[in-house]
Design an enzyme around this catalytic site. Structure first.
Site, short mmCIF file in Angstrom:
data_model
loop_
_atom_site.label_atom_id
_atom_site.label_comp_id
_atom_site.label_asym_id
_atom_site.label_seq_id
_atom_site.Cartn_x
_atom_site.Cartn_y
_atom_site.Cartn_z
N ASP A 156 6.95 -0.27 4.45
CA ASP A 156 6.65 -1.29 3.44
C ASP A 156 5.61 -2.29 3.95
OD1 ASP A 156 8.75 -0.13 1.93
OD2 ASP A 156 10.21 -1.42 2.92
N GLU B 167 8.65 0.06 -8.34
CA GLU B 167 8.79 -0.92 -7.26
C GLU B 167 7.42 -1.23 -6.68
OE1 GLU B 167 11.16 0.87 -4.21
OE2 GLU B 167 9.88 2.62 -4.02
#
Length: 524
Positions: A69, A262
């Site tokens: 991420d 997301e």
């Protein structure tokens, strides 16, 4: 301990780079890693082989540990990448699929040249030993900096799993960090924020100093969402931040991102605001919709929208690397070039363990004349080095272009940028090595010095251009009396001129960790 053979070396899983941390949770995790071995290849000449990131290539950014991420922040001539701290999870003694529940720290690396990356360790964010003790997890960080009351301040936003978003502050990009409000910045009770998933923040400061946070995700409808809910989840949000960056202003605004799943992203190009995100994996994705698990983008004339869907630019990593999973990205500009940092299971694939453990990657981004983002080519070659490394200043040993066999850990010696934040290179065995790319020696160097701690001792052979290239010097490492008892050691080297890759090859007779290395420096 275990003896090397000509074919394989059994080493701890620390060799995939999961460094020791200040938190009890991470320390016990790494102790568990010590008792779970992975097999690493040894070349015919006895050198430990590099995993995933091989000399000459720049992806993944690091290969001595994982990182997921990623979010990039540019500051003072360096790119700082903040990541979820992926690390092996175990079930019945075997490595299990990554379920992200043990992620309570944020990993930080930085580079001024895009190939040599300095490991700054892990920020203890969540849990009893974290800065934000109210939080259970620290997923998908985002960072920025701003002058507050005449002083540069740094802000780290993170997701407490999918339930809330927090913020930490520091006086440097690597910490130490504090929790300025002692509670979440955003919850489902924040106006306009009652969405399925409150996570994956992206922070943006506009030209006028106004700041915004983008976040959200998920699909409404529970286990059986309708096709309409899949196509238009309406779970992405943007909210304005206060001037102190630690509070919100007003209500969040919905971003109607098609097939939103997301991973919010935001950047500004030629006066336009680009919101980007990962598309979901559910239902039918008709022609013109983003494919499943790709990074899509929208544009607007305002940081709070409305945004108009434009297309996709970053395919799911499975299209390029043969192993997929979720997709996460951040676009940034550095030295007049646009890049995207994302993650892929490239280190896991090199280890033969593709169970959701991810590594950071960077490739170039380009735009068409109309402002459309061109499709990004994802590869292991990565991006070219944009500046040579200066070998005549203190270089942290944990500044790594390529490596084989080593790990990093928290160091008790003072750091270079922040005295209280420092790492050293450890888990050093005979035949292991680390290297830096394109060091510019100019007209010549005459000696080499390094800050070393050791209970065993060994040697550092200095080779040019490859691990078995010309040897220009050897530093004999003697015991210092302890693994954190530091001593500056020095040796002469043959005259080095011009630009070279520098390989530090470690040798020794003991099966124990030979020594720890804090920093190094050549002398003109």
């Amino acid at each position: 301990m275990f003896k090397k053979t000509s074919t394989f070396l059994l080493v701890t899983a620390l060799l995939v780079g999961l460094s020791l941390n200040t938190s009890t949770v991470n320390a016990s995790r790494n102790k568990k890693l010590i008792s779970n071995m992975v097999t690493k290849k040894i070349s015919a000449d006895g050198l430990t082989s590099a995993l995933a990131k091989v000399p000459g290539y720049s992806n993944p950014l690091i290969s001595h540990k994982f990182g997921a991420d990623p979010f990039a922040m540019v500051y003072n001539g360096r790119v700082y990448v903040y990541m979820s701290s992926d690390s092996f999870e175990y079930k019945n003694g075997s490595i299990a699929d990554n379920d992200y529940q043990n992620i309570k720290t944020v990993s930080v690396i930085s580079s001024s040249d895009m190939v040599n990356w300095t490991d700054h360790g892990e920020i203890p964010v969540a849990g009893a030993n974290g800065v934000a003790k109210w939080a259970a997890n620290s997923w998908a960080p985002a960072a920025t900096h701003k002058v507050i009351n005449g002083k540069e301040k740094f802000f780290l936003y993170f997701a407490n799993n999918a339930g809330s978003i927090g913020v930490l502050t520091a006086d440097s990009p690597i910490g130490p960090w504090t929790d300025p409000i002692g509670q979440p910045l955003i919850t489902k009770g924040t106006p306009g924020c009652n969405v399925e998933w409150l996570f994956d923040p992206a922070v943006f400061i506009d030209d006028d100093g106004s700041a915004y946070l983008y976040f959200g995700g998920g699909i409404p409808g529970g286990q059986n969402p309708s096709q309409a809910q899949i196509a238009n989840p309406k779970t992405a949000r943007v909210i304005k931040l206060s001037s102190d960056m630690t509070h919100t202003v007003g209500s969040a605004v919905t971003i109607d991102a098609p097939f939103m799943f997301e991973d919010s992203g935001i950047h500004k190009y030629n006066g336009k605001y680009y919101y980007s995100y990962c598309s979901n994996f559910s239902g039918n994705h008709p022609y013109g919709a983003p494919p499943k698990g790709d990074i899509a983008y929208m544009t607007s004339n305002s940081p709070m929208g409305p945004f108009t869907y434009q297309g996709t630019f970053l395919k799911n990593p499975g299209n390029y690397f043969g192993v997929g999973g979720n997709n996460h990205h951040a676009i940034f500009q550095f030295n007049n070039q646009w890049y995207v940092v994302y993650h892929a299971q490239t280190l896991g694939k090199a280890m033969g363990i593709t169970k959701g453990y991810r590594s950071p990657m960077i490739n170039k981004v380009s735009f068409s004349q109309s402002g459309a983002i061109n499709n990004v080519i994802e590869d292991m070659q990565g991006v070219p080095q944009i500046a040579n490394l200066n070998p005549y200043i203190r270089n942290e040993a944990e500044t790594i272009g390529w490596n084989a066999g080593i790990s990093t850990e928290k160091c008790q010696a003072p750091g270079a940028m922040v005295s209280s934040v420092n790492l050293d290179v450890t888990s050093i065995s005979n035949g292991d090595w680390l290297a830096v790319s394109k060091a510019d020696f100019g007209s010549g160097a005459k000696s080499f010095k390094a800050n070393i701690a050791s209970t065993v001792g060994g040697k550092i052979e200095i080779h040019l251009d490859s691990a078995d290239g010309p040897a220009i010097g050897t530093l004999n490492v003697s015991s210092t009396g302890g693994a954190q008892q530091w001593r500056l050691m020095q040796c002469n080297v043959q005259s080095i001129r011009g630009v070279h890759n520098v390989f530090f090859k470690f040798t020794g007779n003991s099966s124990q960790n030979l020594f720890n290395m804090d920093y190094w420096q050549f002398v003109k």
